[in-house]
Motif scaffolding. Structure first.
Motif, PDB file in Angstrom:
ATOM      1  N   ARG A  88      -2.409  10.850   1.121  1.00  0.00           N
ATOM      2  CA  ARG A  88      -3.124  12.076   1.916  1.00  0.00           C
ATOM      3  C   ARG A  88      -2.246  13.088   2.482  1.00  0.00           C
ATOM      4  O   ARG A  88      -1.244  12.695   3.047  1.00  0.00           O
ATOM      5  CB  ARG A  88      -4.310  11.257   3.020  1.00  0.00           C
ATOM      6  CG  ARG A  88      -5.029  10.312   2.369  1.00  0.00           C
ATOM      7  CD  ARG A  88      -5.923  10.899   1.331  1.00  0.00           C
ATOM      8  NE  ARG A  88      -6.835  12.071   1.786  1.00  0.00           N
ATOM      9  CZ  ARG A  88      -7.964  12.359   1.246  1.00  0.00           C
ATOM     10  NH1 ARG A  88      -8.253  11.968   0.055  1.00  0.00           N
ATOM     11  NH2 ARG A  88      -8.483  13.314   1.513  1.00  0.00           N
ATOM     12  N   VAL A  93       1.068   9.803  -7.336  1.00  0.00           N
ATOM     13  CA  VAL A  93       0.491  10.199  -6.233  1.00  0.00           C
ATOM     14  C   VAL A  93       1.212   9.742  -4.899  1.00  0.00           C
ATOM     15  O   VAL A  93       1.341   8.413  -4.876  1.00  0.00           O
ATOM     16  CB  VAL A  93      -1.268   9.849  -6.248  1.00  0.00           C
ATOM     17  CG1 VAL A  93      -1.698  10.034  -4.965  1.00  0.00           C
ATOM     18  CG2 VAL A  93      -1.838  10.311  -7.766  1.00  0.00           C
ATOM     19  N   ARG A 151     -10.637   4.012   3.564  1.00  0.00           N
ATOM     20  CA  ARG A 151     -10.050   5.218   4.021  1.00  0.00           C
ATOM     21  C   ARG A 151     -10.561   5.601   5.374  1.00  0.00           C
ATOM     22  O   ARG A 151     -11.635   5.248   5.734  1.00  0.00           O
ATOM     23  CB  ARG A 151     -10.901   6.410   3.116  1.00  0.00           C
ATOM     24  CG  ARG A 151     -10.010   7.465   2.615  1.00  0.00           C
ATOM     25  CD  ARG A 151     -10.835   8.028   1.565  1.00  0.00           C
ATOM     26  NE  ARG A 151     -11.401   9.263   2.004  1.00  0.00           N
ATOM     27  CZ  ARG A 151     -11.908  10.003   1.044  1.00  0.00           C
ATOM     28  NH1 ARG A 151     -11.653   9.783  -0.217  1.00  0.00           N
ATOM     29  NH2 ARG A 151     -12.460  11.138   1.437  1.00  0.00           N
ATOM     30  N   THR A 169     -13.576   8.440  -3.783  1.00  0.00           N
ATOM     31  CA  THR A 169     -15.225   8.140  -3.476  1.00  0.00           C
ATOM     32  C   THR A 169     -15.761   9.433  -4.108  1.00  0.00           C
ATOM     33  O   THR A 169     -16.950   9.494  -4.633  1.00  0.00           O
ATOM     34  CB  THR A 169     -15.375   8.260  -2.077  1.00  0.00           C
ATOM     35  OG1 THR A 169     -14.841   7.206  -1.506  1.00  0.00           O
ATOM     36  CG2 THR A 169     -16.939   8.174  -1.867  1.00  0.00           C
ATOM     37  N   THR A 214      -5.125   3.162 -11.245  1.00  0.00           N
ATOM     38  CA  THR A 214      -6.058   4.069 -11.573  1.00  0.00           C
ATOM     39  C   THR A 214      -6.173   5.192 -10.319  1.00  0.00           C
ATOM     40  O   THR A 214      -6.511   4.529  -9.232  1.00  0.00           O
ATOM     41  CB  THR A 214      -7.441   3.725 -11.755  1.00  0.00           C
ATOM     42  OG1 THR A 214      -7.653   2.587 -10.657  1.00  0.00           O
ATOM     43  CG2 THR A 214      -7.503   2.689 -12.830  1.00  0.00           C
ATOM     44  N   TRP A 215      -6.073   6.331 -10.337  1.00  0.00           N
ATOM     45  CA  TRP A 215      -6.301   7.269  -9.193  1.00  0.00           C
ATOM     46  C   TRP A 215      -7.445   7.914  -9.443  1.00  0.00           C
ATOM     47  O   TRP A 215      -7.977   8.403 -10.142  1.00  0.00           O
ATOM     48  CB  TRP A 215      -5.048   8.538  -9.270  1.00  0.00           C
ATOM     49  CG  TRP A 215      -5.285   9.291  -8.027  1.00  0.00           C
ATOM     50  CD1 TRP A 215      -4.910   9.249  -6.741  1.00  0.00           C
ATOM     51  CD2 TRP A 215      -6.261  10.814  -8.106  1.00  0.00           C
ATOM     52  NE1 TRP A 215      -5.368  10.217  -5.843  1.00  0.00           N
ATOM     53  CE2 TRP A 215      -6.166  11.062  -6.771  1.00  0.00           C
ATOM     54  CE3 TRP A 215      -7.019  11.220  -9.034  1.00  0.00           C
ATOM     55  CZ2 TRP A 215      -6.643  12.157  -6.555  1.00  0.00           C
ATOM     56  CZ3 TRP A 215      -7.651  12.313  -8.623  1.00  0.00           C
ATOM     57  CH2 TRP A 215      -7.462  12.868  -7.474  1.00  0.00           C
ATOM     58  N   GLU A 257      -4.337   2.652  -3.717  1.00  0.00           N
ATOM     59  CA  GLU A 257      -3.217   3.270  -2.827  1.00  0.00           C
ATOM     60  C   GLU A 257      -2.066   3.543  -3.863  1.00  0.00           C
ATOM     61  O   GLU A 257      -2.340   2.834  -4.983  1.00  0.00           O
ATOM     62  CB  GLU A 257      -2.729   2.506  -1.989  1.00  0.00           C
ATOM     63  CG  GLU A 257      -3.884   1.571  -1.131  1.00  0.00           C
ATOM     64  CD  GLU A 257      -3.391   0.381  -0.767  1.00  0.00           C
ATOM     65  OE1 GLU A 257      -2.171   0.326   0.000  1.00  0.00           O
ATOM     66  OE2 GLU A 257      -3.997  -0.542  -1.037  1.00  0.00           O
TER      67      GLU A 257
HETATM   68  C1  WTA Z   1      -5.600   7.094  -2.630  1.00  0.00           C
HETATM   69  C2  WTA Z   1     -10.603   4.923  -3.759  1.00  0.00           C
HETATM   70  C3  WTA Z   1      -2.180   6.235  -5.196  1.00  0.00           C
HETATM   71  C4  WTA Z   1      -5.514   8.759  -2.551  1.00  0.00           C
HETATM   72  C5  WTA Z   1     -11.089   4.804  -5.217  1.00  0.00           C
HETATM   73  C6  WTA Z   1      -6.994   8.925  -2.637  1.00  0.00           C
HETATM   74  C7  WTA Z   1      -4.458   6.353  -4.588  1.00  0.00           C
HETATM   75  C8  WTA Z   1      -7.898   8.015  -1.758  1.00  0.00           C
HETATM   76  C9  WTA Z   1      -4.898   5.790  -5.858  1.00  0.00           C
HETATM   77  C10 WTA Z   1      -9.190   7.738  -2.258  1.00  0.00           C
HETATM   78  C11 WTA Z   1      -3.693   5.308  -6.930  1.00  0.00           C
HETATM   79  C12 WTA Z   1      -6.778   6.190  -4.674  1.00  0.00           C
HETATM   80  N1  WTA Z   1      -2.516   5.890  -6.359  1.00  0.00           N
HETATM   81  N2  WTA Z   1      -3.386   6.617  -4.288  1.00  0.00           N
HETATM   82  N3  WTA Z   1      -4.092   4.767  -8.150  1.00  0.00           N
HETATM   83  N4  WTA Z   1      -6.158   5.737  -5.778  1.00  0.00           N
HETATM   84  N5  WTA Z   1      -5.801   6.477  -3.860  1.00  0.00           N
HETATM   85  O1  WTA Z   1     -12.291   7.500  -1.439  1.00  0.00           O
HETATM   86  O2  WTA Z   1      -5.056   8.983  -1.402  1.00  0.00           O
HETATM   87  O3  WTA Z   1     -11.611   4.951  -0.875  1.00  0.00           O
HETATM   88  O4  WTA Z   1      -7.130  10.242  -2.064  1.00  0.00           O
HETATM   89  O5  WTA Z   1     -11.656   6.002  -3.209  1.00  0.00           O
HETATM   90  O6  WTA Z   1      -7.064   6.728  -1.818  1.00  0.00           O
HETATM   91  O7  WTA Z   1      -9.929   6.887  -1.420  1.00  0.00           O
HETATM   92  P1  WTA Z   1     -11.291   6.411  -1.565  1.00  0.00           P
END
Ligand code: WTA
Length: 666
Positions: free
Chosen positions: A533, A530, A544, A423, A419-420, A395
């Motif tokens: 969503r 970021v 999520r 999945t 880290t952005w 997040e």
């Molecule tokens: C959000 C998790 C801001 C984003 C690894 C993405 C983030 C979703 C970040 C994916 C970050 C993940 N800063 N937002 N560093 N990392 N997100 O699939 O909205 O569980 O699309 O994967 O989490 O979530 P998922």
């Protein structure tokens, strides 16, 4: 955080933070040339990533992009993920711990060396074959944070059976849906595990899932939390359960040759929420995924074999797959695994563990950081540990929480990488290489080498780079960690990720652009912030959740006529679901009764972690003239924001009435 602290106010004024010199001196990547190398030599530069692995057969081509968006990475190559995570380390470090596992009680510990892991994975692989698992069969697992989880995943990988791990917090219904979608004949679960010190019967969920699933499951392999089946758990003679211990006893000394998998053969599925009620099985390939997570573990997380690394996520989510199991083990490091919650039996438990094992690298979510911040620094200060590197994931992290993490957990001498990724992306896409780029609180940072993110406007046009404006985050070029497809549904893969910003009639890869589903700002220094969503997916405490999944659970509740779910910003959890409900006419049940039914339905359909925060009973929902529910307006109301444009509504007074009802006393 107190505003009075001089350090903290100084920190807030400062935009960038340099990595400490000591860190830079020892970092795995300290040559800035890496960025140019990947820019100038795309996609061939990704060979550097693949070369971190041992291959049975070298690849013919780095990227085959002749049939977008079905890209192929390292095609012609062959390898085995379990071999890369275990066997190849044995000569040098068979007596080194691969995992240090700590149970709910701090005196219950297991050190699993690479040799132990080899023995356990071989025996488990042979056991899975005994219950009929063959190459390419999808094995559905529903395991909590016990050593059995990584062991089972690696055993599947060893025999070329893709695993589909369902987070243990998911309900029986969610498990049944995933068993059906993947058409699994074999399921792996356990008798139970501990939550806040209490034993939780986990087999019950599987019992129920077997009844709910449409497909017939042939065998369920049941691990036991203790040396024998827990006294609260029973196996009925007719059930398809087989005790893992019985299978393992037969296979104690078994050796199973790792099966050579084509680079493009799937390694695993991971279901994730999307914009419909049905979760998608993100299918990850073997060669590209392994290369990408190994390289990012080395370059971004700065993992070295002699480190003690702790990612406090659950292996049941992608973070755990990539950055507890596959990446760190491929590098031959030592990882900590912990069974229970951070507040059990006291709020200093995490730091106690960090001190005990002398953890060097720590990895957690912004939700956890906000929680630690709320608990206060006293719990941290009691323990003596020294992190060199800290990660956040999942997040956006508010600068305030970032600064607290930096000061109180990192002692101002650890780097933080934000880290952005998703999945679907397999590994980090936007994040800094920690020795090369300065940290900037609240911003995920710059693109990882070879990754090309951009922002597009709502009409599908690329926006000017570094404009400082918000737009749709996309990725313009393929990367090795990307999902292959949505399991069994190529059309949905195209619809969800490509259609909006691609020319889907074209076979030129330049015309294909991956939609992340997030909004972001590309700042003038090139850093990406970021925002979250843009679609109907929310992020609750790093989990999520799809609005539609919640809505379909709520709509089936007796006496509910209509329901809509909106994400509300929450100080600690990031977002929480608010449910807006219209009750059928003439219903005698009280709102309290209906509310209880709704909460129960969500817990049953999805899991307790998805529990709605607020249930609001309304007369009508805001709808367009064509009858579409305008969730965005409900989100405005939930968050106390101005109502957006209401002119397209069938009845513009509806959202105003709801707003008065929700905020009447404000
Ligand atoms: C959000 C998790 C801001 C984003 C690894 C993405 C983030 C979703 C970040 C994916 C970050 C993940 N800063 N937002 N560093 N990392 N997100 O699939 O909205 O569980 O699309 O994967 O989490 O979530 P998922």
């Amino acid at each position: 955080m107190s505003d009075e602290s001089p350090l903290e106010s100084r920190l807030t004024e400062q935009e960038y933070f340099r990595p400490p010199t000591d860190f830079v001196g020892q970092a795995n990547v300290s040559d800035p040339d890496i960025y140019d190398r990947f820019d100038e030599n795309y996609p061939e530069a990704f060979e550097e990533y693949a070369e971190l692995l041992d291959w049975d057969e070298h690849w013919d081509e780095v990227l085959d992009d002749s049939n977008p968006p079905f890209y192929e990475w390292f095609s012609g190559g062959q390898l085995n993920a379990s071999y890369n995570c275990i066997d190849r380390h044995l000569d040098e470090r068979k007596n080194q711990a691969a995992f240090i596992w700590e149970g709910t009680d701090s005196d219950e510990r297991q050190t699993i060396t690479y040799q132990d892991l080899y023995n356990r994975v071989n025996a488990t692989a042979a056991s899975l074959r005994d219950v009929g698992v063959e190459e390419d069969d999808v094995v559905t697992c529903h395991l909590p944070m016990l050593p059995a989880l990584p062991v089972t995943m690696l055993a599947c990988a060893r025999i070329g059976a893709p695993h589909s791990e369902v987070f243990a917090g998911f309900s029986a219904q969610a498990l049944a849906d995933r068993i059906d979608d993947a058409d699994s004949d074999v399921v792996v679960t356990c008798d139970g595990y501990y939550r806040r010190g209490e034993f939780l019967n986990h087999k019950e969920k599987c019992d129920e899932a077997l009844e709910l699933a449409e497909s017939d499951v042939d065998s369920v392999v049941l691990w036991t939390r203790h040396d024998e089946l827990h006294e609260d758990v029973e196996i009925d003679g007719d059930d398809p359960y087989v005790l893992a211990d019985d299978l393992l006893a037969e296979n104690e000394r078994a050796r199973v040759d790792p099966v050579s998998r084509d680079a493009e053969d799937p390694l695993f599925l991971m279901y994730t929420s999307g914009t419909t009620g049905q979760p998608k099985g993100c299918q990850h390939r073997t060669g590209g995924y392994m290369s990408y997570v190994t390289a990012t573990s080395k370059h971004v997380l700065d993992i070295k074999p002699e480190d003690t690394y702790w990612c406090a996520a659950d292996i049941g989510w992608i973070t755990g797959h990539s950055y507890i199991v596959y990446g760190p083990l491929a590098l031959g490091t030592t990882s900590v695994m912990y069974e229970d919650t951070p507040d059990h039996p006291h709020k200093g438990r995490i730091w106690e563990i960090a001190e005990r094992y002398d953890v060097d690298i720590f990895h957690t979510s912004p939700t956890a950081v906000r929680m630690f911040m709320k608990w206060g620094a006293d719990y941290v200060d009691e323990y003596d540990f020294d992190f060199r590197h800290m990660t956040t994931v999942g997040e956006p992290i508010q600068p305030e929480a970032w600064l607290w993490y930096y000061k109180h957990i990192g002692d101002e001498d650890a780097v933080i990488v934000d880290t952005w990724w998703q999945t679907e992306t397999g590994g980090h896409l936007i994040t800094n290489l920690p020795a090369l780029k300065d940290m900037k609180p609240g911003s995920a940072g710059l693109p990882a080498p070879g990754i090309q993110p951009a922002l597009y406007d709502d009409t599908g046009e690329p926006m000017a780079p570094a404009s400082g404006k918000a737009g749709n985050l996309v990725i313009e070029k393929p990367w090795p960690g990307m999902l292959q497809t949505v399991y069994g549904n190529d059309e949905r893969f195209i619809d969800e990720y490509w259609r909006d910003f691609s020319d889907t009639d074209s076979d030129d890869p330049e015309d294909w652009v991956y939609k992340a589903g997030d909004g972001a700002v590309h700042e003038d220094d090139g850093y990406f912030r970021v925002l979250g969503r843009l679609d109907d997916v929310m992020n609750v405490a790093g989990h999520r959740l799809g609005t539609m999944e919640l809505e379909s659970a709520v709509s089936e509740v007796q006496d509910v006529a209509e329901a809509a779910v909106a994400a509300r910003d929450h100080d600690e959890k990031g977002e929480v679901p608010d449910v807006y409900v219209v009750v059928r006419e003439g219903v005698s049940a009280s709102n309290e009764e209906v509310r209880d039914r709704i909460i129960e339905a969500v817990e049953e359909e999805i899991g307790k972690f998805a529990r709605p925060d607020r249930v609001v009973f309304v007369e009508d929902l805001p709808k367009t003239r064509s009858g579409k529910i305008m969730r965005r307006l409900l989100e405005n109301i939930s968050n106390g924001d101005e109502l957006g444009n209401t002119t397209t509504l069938r009845d513009p007074s509806v959202p105003e009435e709801i707003r008065d009802q929700v905020h009447g006393d404000d």
